[in-house]
Write a protein that holds these residues in place. Structure first.
Motif: not given
Length: 216
Positions: A15, A29-30, A32-34, A36-37, A84
């Motif tokens: 990540y 989006l990706r 922010r998602r990373n 979050e991960r 995020p």
């Protein structure tokens, strides 16, 4: 105490590679998602340091002896870039309380800047576990001022700081001013530019997550 997740092979490194990648960053989006991960991974690692209690849980077929957290932490973040990462932590500490701090660099015409704090929303921190998230710790000044501001709401029994990337300069500043803090970093970079940006870093974390801003 500093915990650098990059020193051991794990999905955190995957990540982190994507968070740094200038091409992948174009997909907000990706990105922010990373973050979050990454917050989820930090949650698991920090949970190993928290206090746990025994609990008997009634199942459809009997009683199971389980371990549960004694208490949920307070999750604080620095607006806006920290959202995020905060959401990733909140997905796992899902009954935790939240605190929000507005802290930003106020630039002058010479290019120098000072740290401004304009807003705080926080529950009582007295004898609580506090986890503060911010995706970048460059000079460490924002984080030190933020935590000192949070002390107005009580004295935490433990403080954990979570960041995607910290600079060695920022880490030393935090050690000097907040020696009791546990710092959790996805990676650590050695270089800062003259304008205090981390190199190689990842760029402006807030802009990458939410779009470019206009700032006086």
């Amino acid at each position: 105490m500093v915990h650098n997740l990059s020193l051991k092979n794990s999905l955190a490194s995957q990540y982190m590679a994507e968070i740094r990648d200038a091409q992948i960053q174009k997909d907000r989006l990706r990105y922010r998602r990373n973050l979050e991960r990454l917050g989820a991974i930090f949650s698991i690692e920090i949970s190993k340091k928290l206090e746990w209690a025994d609990k008997e849980v009634v199942t459809p077929l009997g009683i199971a002896n389980c371990k549960v957290l004694k208490e949920q932490p307070v999750l604080a973040t620095i607006l806006r870039a920290g959202l995020p990462l905060h959401n990733g932590l909140l997905d796992f500490f899902d009954n935790g309380d939240s605190a929000f701090i507005s802290a930003f660099r106020k630039h002058d015409k010479s290019g120098d800047f000072s740290i401004k704090l304009e807003y705080a929303s926080c529950p009582s921190l007295e004898n609580r576990v506090l986890i503060v998230s911010d995706p970048m710790i460059a000079t460490g000044a924002s984080m030190v001022l933020t935590i000192r501001e949070l002390f107005k709401y009580g004295k935490p029994k433990k403080i954990h700081v979570v960041t995607a990337i910290a600079s060695t300069v920022g880490i030393e500043h935090m050690k000097k001013n907040l020696p009791e803090v546990h710092l959790w970093a996805g990676d650590i970079d050695d270089e800062l530019t003259a304008k205090a940006y981390i190199v190689p870093g990842l760029g402006d974390a807030g802009d990458l997550a939410f779009g470019e801003k206009i700032q006086d």
